[in-house]
Design a protein around this motif. Sequence first.
Motif, PDB file in Angstrom:
ATOM      1  N   GLY A 142       0.815  -1.211   0.000  1.00  0.00           N
ATOM      2  CA  GLY A 142       0.000   0.000   0.000  1.00  0.00           C
ATOM      3  C   GLY A 142       0.846   1.256   0.000  1.00  0.00           C
ATOM      4  N   ILE A 143       1.920   1.249   0.807  1.00  0.00           N
ATOM      5  CA  ILE A 143       2.806   2.407   0.871  1.00  0.00           C
ATOM      6  C   ILE A 143       3.409   2.717  -0.500  1.00  0.00           C
ATOM      7  CG2 ILE A 143       4.987   3.243   1.824  1.00  0.00           C
ATOM      8  CD1 ILE A 143       4.342   1.729   4.395  1.00  0.00           C
ATOM      9  N   SER A 144       3.794   1.651  -1.222  1.00  0.00           N
ATOM     10  CA  SER A 144       4.433   1.840  -2.530  1.00  0.00           C
ATOM     11  C   SER A 144       3.424   2.054  -3.659  1.00  0.00           C
ATOM     12  CB  SER A 144       5.298   0.618  -2.860  1.00  0.00           C
ATOM     13  OG  SER A 144       4.490  -0.536  -3.037  1.00  0.00           O
ATOM     14  N   LYS A 145       2.134   2.039  -3.329  1.00  0.00           N
ATOM     15  CA  LYS A 145       1.059   2.242  -4.307  1.00  0.00           C
ATOM     16  C   LYS A 145       1.089   1.179  -5.405  1.00  0.00           C
ATOM     17  CE  LYS A 145       0.928   7.217  -3.484  1.00  0.00           C
ATOM     18  NZ  LYS A 145       0.996   8.583  -4.066  1.00  0.00           N
ATOM     19  N   MET A 146       1.315  -0.059  -4.993  1.00  0.00           N
ATOM     20  CA  MET A 146       1.281  -1.184  -5.923  1.00  0.00           C
ATOM     21  C   MET A 146      -0.081  -1.243  -6.597  1.00  0.00           C
ATOM     22  SD  MET A 146       1.682  -5.226  -4.934  1.00  0.00           S
ATOM     23  CE  MET A 146       1.286  -6.533  -6.118  1.00  0.00           C
ATOM     24  N   ASN A 147      -0.109  -1.581  -7.863  1.00  0.00           N
ATOM     25  CA  ASN A 147      -1.365  -1.720  -8.600  1.00  0.00           C
ATOM     26  C   ASN A 147      -2.297  -2.670  -7.852  1.00  0.00           C
ATOM     27  OD1 ASN A 147      -2.993  -3.495 -10.726  1.00  0.00           O
ATOM     28  ND2 ASN A 147      -2.703  -1.453 -11.585  1.00  0.00           N
ATOM     29  N   PHE A 148      -3.502  -2.201  -7.537  1.00  0.00           N
ATOM     30  CA  PHE A 148      -4.393  -2.980  -6.675  1.00  0.00           C
ATOM     31  C   PHE A 148      -4.868  -4.269  -7.352  1.00  0.00           C
ATOM     32  CE2 PHE A 148      -8.598  -3.974  -4.794  1.00  0.00           C
ATOM     33  CZ  PHE A 148      -8.159  -4.236  -3.494  1.00  0.00           C
ATOM     34  N   TYR A 149      -5.002  -4.230  -8.665  1.00  0.00           N
ATOM     35  CA  TYR A 149      -5.415  -5.440  -9.376  1.00  0.00           C
ATOM     36  C   TYR A 149      -4.357  -6.538  -9.209  1.00  0.00           C
ATOM     37  CZ  TYR A 149      -6.512  -8.603 -13.226  1.00  0.00           C
ATOM     38  OH  TYR A 149      -6.780  -9.723 -13.976  1.00  0.00           O
ATOM     39  N   ARG A 150      -3.096  -6.176  -9.409  1.00  0.00           N
ATOM     40  CA  ARG A 150      -2.006  -7.142  -9.235  1.00  0.00           C
ATOM     41  C   ARG A 150      -1.908  -7.578  -7.773  1.00  0.00           C
ATOM     42  NH1 ARG A 150       1.898  -7.753 -12.966  1.00  0.00           N
ATOM     43  NH2 ARG A 150       3.553  -7.892 -11.399  1.00  0.00           N
ATOM     44  N   PHE A 151      -2.086  -6.630  -6.879  1.00  0.00           N
ATOM     45  CA  PHE A 151      -2.067  -6.947  -5.450  1.00  0.00           C
ATOM     46  C   PHE A 151      -3.137  -7.986  -5.122  1.00  0.00           C
ATOM     47  CE2 PHE A 151      -4.058  -6.135  -1.303  1.00  0.00           C
ATOM     48  CZ  PHE A 151      -2.978  -6.370  -0.457  1.00  0.00           C
ATOM     49  N   SER A 152      -4.321  -7.808  -5.649  1.00  0.00           N
ATOM     50  CA  SER A 152      -5.430  -8.731  -5.371  1.00  0.00           C
ATOM     51  C   SER A 152      -5.152 -10.119  -5.932  1.00  0.00           C
ATOM     52  CB  SER A 152      -6.730  -8.177  -5.969  1.00  0.00           C
ATOM     53  OG  SER A 152      -7.051  -6.924  -5.412  1.00  0.00           O
TER      54      SER A 152
END
Length: 228
Positions: A142-152
């Motif tokens: 979250g801190i690094s603003k990772m793409n949420f789709y890839r995160f999921s």
Amino acid sequence: MIEYLLPFVEELSRLCLTWGPLIVIALMAIESSFIPFPSEIVIIPAGFMAARGEFYPGTDIEYAVALIVLGGVAGSLIGASINYFLSLKLGRPFLYRWGKYFFIDSDKLKRAESIFCQYGDLATFVCRLIPVVRQLISIPAGISKMNFYRFSIFTSLGSCIWVVILTVVGYQLGVSSENIGYRELLNESKILINENFSLILLGCSILIASYILIHKYVIGKVAIPNGE
């Protein structure tokens, strides 16, 4: 921690007769958030109950197992997403200064950040299988603003493997053991996991290596023409 939670889990097991899947989702959401709550005391007993037809009675055993896995993955993604968005909004300075009041140990958070910096997006998949940092790895994401789709996707895949392992352990003990208490069930499950840890590690290594190879030689090559 587990010793204090056993009476609570034993009481919840009675509610699983009616609310089994929802209880798994709720508890796994807690487990994957910043609140310390071991997944072993949720999924292993659920798998044990499924083997004996006690998890959500009236359903086939295969269906009950599927509900446990789906509920576990859904709950894990919900809890991890809470961490992700809180970290995205609050930022790193806030978490290091005030995180201790939300059960976020700064040393463990540093370890999670170090792993994330070293392995990138893949860490959100790998760390779902590693105790201690599995709940915290969504914070540096979250801190690094990772793409949420890839995160999921990565979070769901890693959680699925972990939930399946615990479900199989609980199911196997439910098939092979006589009536046992929750304390004995968890002790037996630890022994079973330790005995097969090398196989679990091998399987996870193969999955990770497969992802890296596919990403490097398939996705990477396809992406080159688009960048020209």
